[in-house]
Design a protein around this motif. Structure first.
Motif, PDB file in Angstrom:
ATOM      1  N   ILE A  83       0.839  -1.202   0.000  1.00 35.28           N
ATOM      2  CA  ILE A  83       0.000   0.000   0.000  1.00 35.28           C
ATOM      3  C   ILE A  83       0.874   1.252   0.000  1.00 35.28           C
ATOM      4  O   ILE A  83       0.644   2.197  -0.776  1.00 35.28           O
ATOM      5  N   LEU A  84       1.890   1.254   0.841  1.00 37.25           N
ATOM      6  CA  LEU A  84       2.774   2.420   0.908  1.00 37.25           C
ATOM      7  C   LEU A  84       3.585   2.572  -0.375  1.00 37.25           C
ATOM      8  O   LEU A  84       3.874   3.699  -0.800  1.00 37.25           O
ATOM      9  N   LEU A  85       3.933   1.457  -1.007  1.00 35.58           N
ATOM     10  CA  LEU A  85       4.621   1.528  -2.293  1.00 35.58           C
ATOM     11  C   LEU A  85       3.713   2.169  -3.343  1.00 35.58           C
ATOM     12  O   LEU A  85       4.125   3.058  -4.091  1.00 35.58           O
ATOM     13  N   GLY A  86       2.456   1.722  -3.381  1.00 29.83           N
ATOM     14  CA  GLY A  86       1.505   2.279  -4.339  1.00 29.83           C
ATOM     15  C   GLY A  86       1.181   3.734  -4.068  1.00 29.83           C
ATOM     16  O   GLY A  86       1.203   4.572  -4.971  1.00 29.83           O
ATOM     17  N   VAL A  87       0.893   4.054  -2.805  1.00 25.14           N
ATOM     18  CA  VAL A  87       0.580   5.439  -2.434  1.00 25.14           C
ATOM     19  C   VAL A  87       1.784   6.334  -2.720  1.00 25.14           C
ATOM     20  O   VAL A  87       1.637   7.468  -3.200  1.00 25.14           O
ATOM     21  N   GLY A  88       2.991   5.820  -2.461  1.00 30.36           N
ATOM     22  CA  GLY A  88       4.191   6.598  -2.723  1.00 30.36           C
ATOM     23  C   GLY A  88       4.335   6.962  -4.177  1.00 30.36           C
ATOM     24  O   GLY A  88       4.770   8.065  -4.518  1.00 30.36           O
ATOM     25  N   SER A  89       3.934   6.061  -5.051  1.00 33.66           N
ATOM     26  CA  SER A  89       4.013   6.321  -6.483  1.00 33.66           C
ATOM     27  C   SER A  89       2.851   7.181  -6.961  1.00 33.66           C
ATOM     28  O   SER A  89       3.019   8.091  -7.763  1.00 33.66           O
ATOM     29  N   VAL A  90       1.652   6.924  -6.455  1.00 32.02           N
ATOM     30  CA  VAL A  90       0.449   7.599  -6.957  1.00 32.02           C
ATOM     31  C   VAL A  90       0.374   9.053  -6.510  1.00 32.02           C
ATOM     32  O   VAL A  90       0.300   9.971  -7.329  1.00 32.02           O
ATOM     33  N   ILE A  91       0.379   9.298  -5.198  1.00 31.99           N
ATOM     34  CA  ILE A  91       0.115  10.663  -4.762  1.00 31.99           C
ATOM     35  C   ILE A  91       1.331  11.569  -4.839  1.00 31.99           C
ATOM     36  O   ILE A  91       1.223  12.773  -4.669  1.00 31.99           O
ATOM     37  N   GLY A  92       2.495  10.996  -5.140  1.00 29.15           N
ATOM     38  CA  GLY A  92       3.661  11.861  -5.301  1.00 29.15           C
ATOM     39  C   GLY A  92       3.524  12.751  -6.514  1.00 29.15           C
ATOM     40  O   GLY A  92       3.517  13.977  -6.426  1.00 29.15           O
ATOM     41  N   SER A  93       3.400  12.133  -7.687  1.00 21.84           N
ATOM     42  CA  SER A  93       3.291  12.907  -8.916  1.00 21.84           C
ATOM     43  C   SER A  93       1.946  13.592  -9.029  1.00 21.84           C
ATOM     44  O   SER A  93       1.841  14.715  -9.525  1.00 21.84           O
ATOM     45  N   GLY A  94       0.903  12.940  -8.542  1.00 16.99           N
ATOM     46  CA  GLY A  94      -0.439  13.482  -8.726  1.00 16.99           C
ATOM     47  C   GLY A  94      -0.717  14.734  -7.934  1.00 16.99           C
ATOM     48  O   GLY A  94      -1.124  15.756  -8.480  1.00 16.99           O
ATOM     49  N   ILE A  95      -0.485  14.695  -6.620  1.00 15.50           N
ATOM     50  CA  ILE A  95      -0.860  15.817  -5.772  1.00 15.50           C
ATOM     51  C   ILE A  95       0.215  16.894  -5.726  1.00 15.50           C
ATOM     52  O   ILE A  95      -0.072  18.075  -5.875  1.00 15.50           O
ATOM     53  N   LEU A  96       1.445  16.497  -5.558  1.00 13.18           N
ATOM     54  CA  LEU A  96       2.489  17.481  -5.323  1.00 13.18           C
ATOM     55  C   LEU A  96       3.034  18.111  -6.598  1.00 13.18           C
ATOM     56  O   LEU A  96       3.675  19.151  -6.546  1.00 13.18           O
ATOM     57  N   VAL A  97       2.783  17.495  -7.753  1.00 12.91           N
ATOM     58  CA  VAL A  97       3.327  18.038  -9.002  1.00 12.91           C
ATOM     59  C   VAL A  97       2.230  18.362 -10.013  1.00 12.91           C
ATOM     60  O   VAL A  97       2.090  19.501 -10.455  1.00 12.91           O
ATOM     61  N   LEU A  98       1.408  17.364 -10.384  1.00  8.59           N
ATOM     62  CA  LEU A  98       0.512  17.532 -11.525  1.00  8.59           C
ATOM     63  C   LEU A  98      -0.807  18.222 -11.211  1.00  8.59           C
ATOM     64  O   LEU A  98      -1.509  18.634 -12.136  1.00  8.59           O
ATOM     65  N   THR A  99      -1.191  18.346  -9.944  1.00 10.53           N
ATOM     66  CA  THR A  99      -2.455  19.032  -9.646  1.00 10.53           C
ATOM     67  C   THR A  99      -2.443  20.463 -10.156  1.00 10.53           C
ATOM     68  O   THR A  99      -3.434  20.955 -10.674  1.00 10.53           O
ATOM     69  N   GLY A 100      -1.312  21.151  -9.999  1.00  5.07           N
ATOM     70  CA  GLY A 100      -1.214  22.523 -10.476  1.00  5.07           C
ATOM     71  C   GLY A 100      -1.337  22.607 -11.978  1.00  5.07           C
ATOM     72  O   GLY A 100      -2.082  23.428 -12.522  1.00  5.07           O
ATOM     73  N   GLU A 101      -0.627  21.723 -12.688  1.00  5.62           N
ATOM     74  CA  GLU A 101      -0.665  21.731 -14.149  1.00  5.62           C
ATOM     75  C   GLU A 101      -2.063  21.410 -14.669  1.00  5.62           C
ATOM     76  O   GLU A 101      -2.568  22.066 -15.584  1.00  5.62           O
ATOM     77  N   ALA A 102      -2.705  20.396 -14.094  1.00  8.11           N
ATOM     78  CA  ALA A 102      -4.044  20.008 -14.540  1.00  8.11           C
ATOM     79  C   ALA A 102      -5.077  21.088 -14.206  1.00  8.11           C
ATOM     80  O   ALA A 102      -5.972  21.372 -15.002  1.00  8.11           O
ATOM     81  N   SER A 103      -4.960  21.695 -13.038  1.00  8.71           N
ATOM     82  CA  SER A 103      -5.900  22.740 -12.633  1.00  8.71           C
ATOM     83  C   SER A 103      -5.795  23.961 -13.532  1.00  8.71           C
ATOM     84  O   SER A 103      -6.797  24.646 -13.791  1.00  8.71           O
ATOM     85  N   SER A 104      -4.594  24.254 -14.023  1.00  9.76           N
ATOM     86  CA  SER A 104      -4.429  25.408 -14.908  1.00  9.76           C
ATOM     87  C   SER A 104      -5.099  25.176 -16.256  1.00  9.76           C
ATOM     88  O   SER A 104      -5.398  26.123 -16.981  1.00  9.76           O
ATOM     89  N   LYS A 105      -5.371  23.913 -16.597  1.00  6.93           N
ATOM     90  CA  LYS A 105      -6.033  23.588 -17.865  1.00  6.93           C
ATOM     91  C   LYS A 105      -7.547  23.474 -17.694  1.00  6.93           C
ATOM     92  O   LYS A 105      -8.309  23.947 -18.537  1.00  6.93           O
ATOM     93  N   ALA A 106      -7.975  22.828 -16.620  1.00 10.09           N
ATOM     94  CA  ALA A 106      -9.405  22.530 -16.453  1.00 10.09           C
ATOM     95  C   ALA A 106     -10.106  23.433 -15.459  1.00 10.09           C
ATOM     96  O   ALA A 106     -11.335  23.415 -15.375  1.00 10.09           O
ATOM     97  N   GLY A 107      -9.348  24.240 -14.671  1.00 14.38           N
ATOM     98  CA  GLY A 107      -9.976  25.052 -13.641  1.00 14.38           C
ATOM     99  C   GLY A 107     -10.492  24.171 -12.518  1.00 14.38           C
ATOM    100  O   GLY A 107     -10.067  23.019 -12.365  1.00 14.38           O
ATOM    101  N   PRO A 108     -11.434  24.677 -11.721  1.00 14.08           N
ATOM    102  CA  PRO A 108     -11.999  23.871 -10.633  1.00 14.08           C
ATOM    103  C   PRO A 108     -12.645  22.576 -11.103  1.00 14.08           C
ATOM    104  O   PRO A 108     -12.774  21.630 -10.328  1.00 14.08           O
ATOM    105  N   SER A 109     -13.045  22.524 -12.382  1.00  6.90           N
ATOM    106  CA  SER A 109     -13.643  21.294 -12.907  1.00  6.90           C
ATOM    107  C   SER A 109     -12.621  20.166 -12.997  1.00  6.90           C
ATOM    108  O   SER A 109     -12.959  19.056 -13.427  1.00  6.90           O
TER     109      SER A 109
END
Length: 456
Positions: free
Chosen positions: A31-57
Motif C-alpha cells: 500500500i505504501l509503495l503504491g501510495v508513494g508512487s500515486v500521490i507523489g506525482s499526482g498531488i504534489l506536481v501535476l495538480t497545479g498543471e491540470a488545474s491550470s487547464k481545467a480550472g476547478p472542474s
C-alpha cells in the motif's frame, strides 16, 4: 505465427515459483509503495498543471481518470492474485496476445516507468529549490534549468535520481524502509496543506470560472492526471517479492486507489479555491498557493515534506521498471546479463542502467512532455489489462484467484471504452514520439528478442 506464440499460466507459475527474487513485502508495504508512487506525482506536481487547464472542474478530470483506473484496478487485483509475476502487463499480454505484443508492452512500460520517475524528480527539484530559497540559499538558475531554457540541465533532479538508484542497489529490504518513511512524511504534508488551506478558500474562485475550457478542458485535464494513477501497477510488479501475493496484492491495489482518489479530490478543491486556476501552472503549486495567502512558514514545511515525500515516486517507478526489464530478460527477450543479481539480491546492472537513463531524462527534458509520453503508454497498457482479464478468465476458469472481478465482461469493456476516450487529449507530437519509441522496440525484437526467446 512465431511472433504470436503465447506463454501458458503453468509456465509463468513455474518461473515465479522459483523465487529468484526474495519475498519480503507485506500488504502495508505494498500500500505504501503504491501510495508513494500515486500521490507523489499526482498531488504534489501535476495538480497545479491540470488545474491550470481545467480550472476547478479538474475534480471531474480526476473522477473520470479515477473511474477508468478504478475499474482497471479491479482487473489488476484479479490478475495479480492469479498470476504472481513481476512482469505485470507484459506478462498478461504474453498470455493473451502473444510474444510481439508482450515485448512491445514491456518495452513501453519499462520506458514509461523511467519517464514517470524522471517527471516526478523534475517536480521534486522545484520544491527543493523553493525550500532552499526560504533559507536564503539561491541556486544559480543555470543549474536548475533545462538546456531549452538556457541552463546546463536540472542538476538537482539528476543528483537525487542517482541517489535513489544507490538505495535500490542496496536491496528490497532497505529500499522498502526508505519508501515507507517517505510516504508517511508525504501524507502528513498533504493533510497539513488541507487543514491550513481550507480556511483560505474563496468560493468565488470555483464559481467564476468552474470549467473555463468546457468539456475539452476537463478531458485534457483527465488525460494529464491519468499519469497520477500509475502507482497501483507498481504494486503488481512486486508480485514475486510479496509474501502471500494472492491475498496481499488485491487488497493493496484496491485500498491504494481508494485512499489516493479521496486525497486528489480534496486537494484539488482546496487548491482551486485558494487562488484563480490560471495561476496554478507550476511544479510546486501547493507551496505557491500557501505563499500567496501569506502562510510562508507552512509553505516552507510543505516544501520540506514534499522534498522528502516526493522521493518515493522515483523510487517506486525505478523499482517497477527494473522488475519489468528483469522479467523480459528472464524470458530471453533482453540480454540474460540483466537477470544477474548482485550480493543484495537485486538485478544490479539493470538498476544502474535504469537509474542513469532516468537521470538523463529528468535533467534534460520538460515535465509536461515527459508526462504525456508516459500517459499514452499507460492508457494502452491499462486497456490491455482489462482485455486480458476477460480472456484469462475464459481460458483459465479454474485458476486460483484471491479476488474475482465483478460484472464480467461488462465492467472491463467499459474500462476499455473509457481509456479510448482518454486518448482524446493526446497531442499529435506525442503520438509521433510514441510511434518512434514503438519502432525502436520492434527493431530490438526482430533483431534480437525473437531469436533468443525461451519460448522458441
Amino acid at each position: 505465427m512465431q511472433i504470436f506464440r503465447k506463454k501458458s499460466l503453468e509456465r509463468i507459475l513455474g518461473e515465479s515459483g522459483k523465487k529468484t527474487l526474495k519475498p519480503t513485502m507485506r500488504t502495508i508495504d505494498l500500500i505504501l509503495l503504491g501510495v508513494g508512487s500515486v500521490i507523489g506525482s499526482g498531488i504534489l506536481v501535476l495538480t497545479g498543471e491540470a488545474s491550470s487547464k481545467a480550472g476547478p472542474s479538474v475534480i471531474f478530470s480526476f473522477l473520470i481518470a479515477g473511474l477508468a483506473c478504478g475499474l482497471t484496478a479491479l482487473c489488476y487485483a484479479e490478475l495479480s492474485s492469479a498470476i504472481p509475476s513481476s512482469g505485470s502487463v507484459y506478462t498478461y499480454s504474453y498470455m493473451t496476445l502473444g510474444e510481439i505484443v508482450a515485448h512491445s508492452m514491456g518495452w513501453l512500460l519499462g520506458g514509461s516507468y523511467i519517464i514517470a520517475g524522471a517527471a516526478i524528480a523534475n517536480g521534486w527539484s522545484s520544491y527543493f529549490k523553493n525550500l532552499l530559497e526560504g533559507f536564503g540559499v539561491v541556486i544559480p538558475k543555470e543549474f536548475t534549468s533545462l538546456p531549452s531554457e538556457g541552463g546546463y540541465g536540472n542538476i538537482l533532479a539528476i543528483t537525487v535520481v542517482l541517489l535513489i538508484m544507490m538505495v535500490l542497489f542496496k536491496g528490497t529490504s532497505s529500499s522498502k524502509f526508505v519508501n515507507n518513511f517517505m510516504v508517511v512524511i508525504k501524507i502528513a504534508v498533504i493533510v497539513l496543506f488541507i487543514l491550513v488551506g481550507i480556511f483560505y478558500v474563496k468560493p468565488t474562485n470555483w464559481t467564476d470560472s468552474f470549467a473555463p475550457q468546457g468539456l475539452s478542458g476537463v478531458m485534457v485535464g483527465a488525460t494529464t492526471v491519468f499519469f497520477a494513477y500509475l502507482g497501483f501497477d507498481t504494486i503488481s510488479t512486486s508480485a514475486e517479492e510479496t509474501i502471500n501475493p494472492q491475498r496481499s496484492l488485491p487488497r493493496a491495489i484496491i485500498i491504494t486507489l481508494f485512499i489516493c482518489t479521496a486525497f486528489y479530490i480534496t486537494v484539488c478543491l482546496v487548491l482551486t479555491g485558494m487562488v484563480p486556476y490560471y495561476q496554478l501552472g507550476k511544479g510546486d503549486a501547493l507551496a505557491y498557493v500557501l505563499e500567496v495567502v501569506g502562510q510562508d512558514r507552512i509553505a516552507g514545511i510543505v516544501s520540506l515534506g514534499a522534498v522528502i515525500g516526493l522521493l518515493a515516486g522515483p523510487l517506486a517507478t525505478m523499482f517497477a521498471s527494473i522488475r519489468i526489464l528483469f522479467t523480459m530478460s528472464r524470458d530471453g527477450l533482453l540480454p540474460k546479463s540483466l537477470t544477474k543479481l548482485n550480493k543484495n539480491g537485486v538485478p544490479g546492472s539493470t538498476t544502474i542502467g535504469v537509474g542513469i537513463l532516468m537521470a538523463l531524462l529528468t535533467g534534460f527534458l520538460p515535465l509536461g512532455q515527459l508526462a504525456d509520453l508516459a500517459n499514452v503508454s499507460w492508457i494502452i497498457a491499462f486497456a490491455l489489462v482489462s482485455y486480458s482479464t476477460i480472456v484469462i478468465r475464459k481460458e483459465y476458469p479454474n485458476a486460483s484467484r484471491g479476488f474475482i472481478m465483478p460484472g464480467m465482461p461488462y465492467l472491463p469493456i467499459l474500462s476499455i471504452l473509457l481509456f479510448l476516450v482518454l486518448l482524446y487529449g493526446i497531442q499529435l507530437s506525442t503520438w509521433i514520439i510514441f510511434g518512434c519509441w514503438i519502432l525502436v522496440g520492434l527493431v530490438i525484437y526482430f533483431s534480437y528478442s525473437m531469436k533468443h526467446s525461451i519460448e522458441k
